[in-house]
Design a protein around this motif. Structure first.
Motif, PDB file in Angstrom:
ATOM      1  N   TRP A   1     -33.026  75.749  62.680  1.00 22.28           N
ATOM      2  CA  TRP A   1     -32.119  74.641  61.811  1.00 22.28           C
ATOM      3  C   TRP A   1     -32.271  74.289  60.267  1.00 22.28           C
ATOM      4  N   GLY A   2     -33.367  74.296  59.611  1.00 20.32           N
ATOM      5  CA  GLY A   2     -33.164  74.113  58.309  1.00 20.32           C
ATOM      6  C   GLY A   2     -33.712  72.696  58.466  1.00 20.32           C
ATOM      7  N   PHE A   3     -34.433  71.842  59.457  1.00 20.99           N
ATOM      8  CA  PHE A   3     -35.627  70.870  58.811  1.00 20.99           C
ATOM      9  C   PHE A   3     -36.295  70.425  58.284  1.00 20.99           C
ATOM     10  N   THR A   4     -36.990  69.848  57.867  1.00 20.81           N
ATOM     11  CA  THR A   4     -37.770  69.262  56.886  1.00 20.81           C
ATOM     12  C   THR A   4     -38.817  68.483  56.989  1.00 20.81           C
ATOM     13  N   LEU A   5     -38.590  67.894  58.150  1.00 19.04           N
ATOM     14  CA  LEU A   5     -39.601  66.457  58.692  1.00 19.04           C
ATOM     15  C   LEU A   5     -39.058  65.714  59.743  1.00 19.04           C
ATOM     16  N   VAL A   6     -40.161  65.458  60.391  1.00 20.33           N
ATOM     17  CA  VAL A   6     -40.150  64.387  61.041  1.00 20.33           C
ATOM     18  C   VAL A   6     -41.216  63.513  61.002  1.00 20.33           C
ATOM     19  N   ASP A   7     -40.579  62.406  61.344  1.00 23.09           N
ATOM     20  CA  ASP A   7     -40.648  60.223  60.359  1.00 23.09           C
ATOM     21  C   ASP A   7     -41.538  60.307  62.115  1.00 23.09           C
ATOM     22  N   CYS A   8     -42.454  60.509  61.744  1.00 20.91           N
ATOM     23  CA  CYS A   8     -43.736  59.214  62.931  1.00 20.91           C
ATOM     24  C   CYS A   8     -43.547  58.249  62.423  1.00 20.91           C
ATOM     25  N   GLN A   9     -42.997  57.443  61.610  1.00 18.55           N
ATOM     26  CA  GLN A   9     -43.274  56.549  61.230  1.00 18.55           C
ATOM     27  C   GLN A   9     -43.990  55.345  60.919  1.00 18.55           C
ATOM     28  N   VAL A  10     -45.026  55.478  61.823  1.00 25.28           N
ATOM     29  CA  VAL A  10     -46.618  54.469  61.840  1.00 25.28           C
ATOM     30  C   VAL A  10     -47.249  54.810  61.893  1.00 25.28           C
ATOM     31  N   THR A  11     -48.463  55.481  60.754  1.00 31.88           N
ATOM     32  CA  THR A  11     -50.037  56.566  61.469  1.00 31.88           C
ATOM     33  C   THR A  11     -51.270  56.059  62.505  1.00 31.88           C
ATOM     34  N   SER A  12     -51.305  56.949  63.761  1.00 30.92           N
ATOM     35  CA  SER A  12     -51.850  57.279  64.444  1.00 30.92           C
ATOM     36  C   SER A  12     -52.392  57.956  64.975  1.00 30.92           C
ATOM     37  N   ASN A  13     -53.617  57.908  65.713  1.00 36.19           N
ATOM     38  CA  ASN A  13     -54.872  59.183  65.456  1.00 36.19           C
ATOM     39  C   ASN A  13     -53.758  60.381  66.161  1.00 36.19           C
ATOM     40  N   HIS A  14     -52.772  60.048  67.861  1.00 35.96           N
ATOM     41  CA  HIS A  14     -52.304  60.596  68.168  1.00 35.96           C
ATOM     42  C   HIS A  14     -51.345  61.816  68.005  1.00 35.96           C
ATOM     43  N   MET A  15     -50.471  61.092  66.537  1.00 38.68           N
ATOM     44  CA  MET A  15     -49.878  61.517  65.778  1.00 38.68           C
ATOM     45  C   MET A  15     -50.856  62.935  64.610  1.00 38.68           C
ATOM     46  N   LEU A  16     -51.826  62.065  64.475  1.00 42.27           N
ATOM     47  CA  LEU A  16     -53.269  62.785  63.338  1.00 42.27           C
ATOM     48  C   LEU A  16     -52.939  64.114  64.156  1.00 42.27           C
TER      49      LEU A  16
ATOM     50  N   PRO B   1     -47.926  54.179  53.244  1.00 43.00           N
ATOM     51  CA  PRO B   1     -47.867  55.054  53.666  1.00 43.00           C
ATOM     52  C   PRO B   1     -46.941  55.193  54.883  1.00 43.00           C
ATOM     53  N   ARG B   2     -46.304  56.489  54.711  1.00 38.31           N
ATOM     54  CA  ARG B   2     -45.703  56.871  55.849  1.00 38.31           C
ATOM     55  C   ARG B   2     -46.003  58.035  56.953  1.00 38.31           C
ATOM     56  N   CYS B   3     -45.732  58.164  57.417  1.00 40.26           N
ATOM     57  CA  CYS B   3     -46.919  59.380  58.435  1.00 40.26           C
ATOM     58  C   CYS B   3     -45.341  60.261  58.951  1.00 40.26           C
ATOM     59  N   ILE B   4     -45.701  61.436  58.398  1.00 39.41           N
ATOM     60  CA  ILE B   4     -44.518  62.442  58.566  1.00 39.41           C
ATOM     61  C   ILE B   4     -45.857  63.596  59.126  1.00 39.41           C
ATOM     62  N   ILE B   5     -44.879  64.995  60.409  1.00 36.94           N
ATOM     63  CA  ILE B   5     -45.127  65.915  60.403  1.00 36.94           C
ATOM     64  C   ILE B   5     -43.969  67.165  58.944  1.00 36.94           C
TER      65      ILE B   5
ATOM     66  N   GLU C   1     -42.114  58.833  47.710  1.00 38.08           N
ATOM     67  CA  GLU C   1     -42.183  59.952  47.956  1.00 38.08           C
ATOM     68  C   GLU C   1     -40.995  60.875  49.186  1.00 38.08           C
ATOM     69  N   PHE C   2     -41.370  59.795  50.601  1.00 35.95           N
ATOM     70  CA  PHE C   2     -41.012  59.861  51.918  1.00 35.95           C
ATOM     71  C   PHE C   2     -39.254  59.764  51.469  1.00 35.95           C
ATOM     72  N   SER C   3     -38.912  58.393  50.641  1.00 39.62           N
ATOM     73  CA  SER C   3     -37.906  57.726  50.088  1.00 39.62           C
ATOM     74  C   SER C   3     -36.607  58.530  49.052  1.00 39.62           C
ATOM     75  N   ASP C   4     -37.733  59.197  48.690  1.00 36.83           N
ATOM     76  CA  ASP C   4     -36.821  60.364  47.643  1.00 36.83           C
ATOM     77  C   ASP C   4     -36.499  62.110  48.483  1.00 36.83           C
TER      78      ASP C   4
END
Length: 233
Positions: free
Chosen positions: A182-197, A63-67, A208-211
């Motif tokens: 500014w109406g942004f929807t996502l921050v892409d964090c790429q690879v999952t890490s405990n820090h980003m979680l 999967p993809r890691c996002i905010i 879903e990310f690609s769509d």
């Protein structure tokens, strides 16, 4: 026509379909780090990640890691720290310094994946108003930050650094506050890490990310340099 649209419409050799990626997410090997190639890759949910001396490796993990920008809310302790710690937030004032700091070896590490060629490529994107840095300053010293690429309503995060406690986290929180405006929807964090979680990131399927990207890269976003938005450099 904007720089982003020009790069998106450039004639570059296409990547394989995302479904062709290995289980680890490797989808292609080789190519270059030209602005056209990089923007074409990011618009497909693909990014370069390789060690110096290797051919360029292109990845699209599943999967993809996002905010999610609209629902992001920092933890109470971090929000308190941001309110109480003297600092100044800036964007695009010291992009080269930020990427150099991100490239510095971490504790117990001897090298970096952010090679000289990678640094040059993203510095060029910054000069074109496509890559951006978010910076934390204290008494005229750069003490934390991150950099990434903005296309449409998605900010593709690349790397972050801290010289003080929570320096990179503070930069992310301030940045997302602007992305919300500014109406942004996502921050892409790429690879999952405990820090980003720990910062509120979560995983979604690559499909879903690609769509979402198909729609998001066509949104207005915030083209151009972001220097004037936050501070005079």
């Amino acid at each position: 026509m904007s720089t982003i649209n020009q790069l998106l419409q450039a004639d570059v050799e296409p990547f394989p379909p995302l479904e062709a990626a290995t289980p680890e997410g490797l989808i292609a090997i080789g190519g270059d780090l030209s602005p056209q190639r990089l923007i074409h890759a990011y618009s497909r949910g693909i990014f370069p990640w390789y060690s110096p001396g290797e051919p360029i490796l292109w990845w699209s993990p599943d999967p993809r890691c996002i905010i999610a920008v609209d629902s992001f809310k920092p933890k109470r302790s971090l929000a308190k720290n941001i309110r109480n710690r003297p600092h100044e937030f800036k964007m695009d004032c010291a992009f080269e310094a930020v990427i150099h700091e991100c490239a510095a070896p971490r504790d117990r590490e001897s090298g970096t994946w952010i090679s000289a060629d990678m640094q040059k490529a993203y510095i060029r994107l910054n000069q074109m108003g496509v890559a951006h840095s978010a910076e934390i300053w204290h008494e005229d010293e750069l003490v934390g930050g991150l950099y990434g690429v903005a296309i449409g309503s998605v900010f593709f995060g690349e790397s972050m650094f801290s010289r003080v406690q929570d320096g990179s986290k503070m930069a992310l929180v301030h940045l997302i506050a602007y992305l919300q405006q500014w109406g942004f929807t996502l921050v892409d964090c790429q690879v999952t890490s405990n820090h980003m979680l720990s910062l509120g990131a979560f995983e979604i399927p690559r499909a879903e990310f690609s769509d979402h990207l198909e729609w998001a890269i066509r949104q207005p976003g915030k083209p151009g340099r972001w220097t004037r938005v936050s501070a005079h450099c």
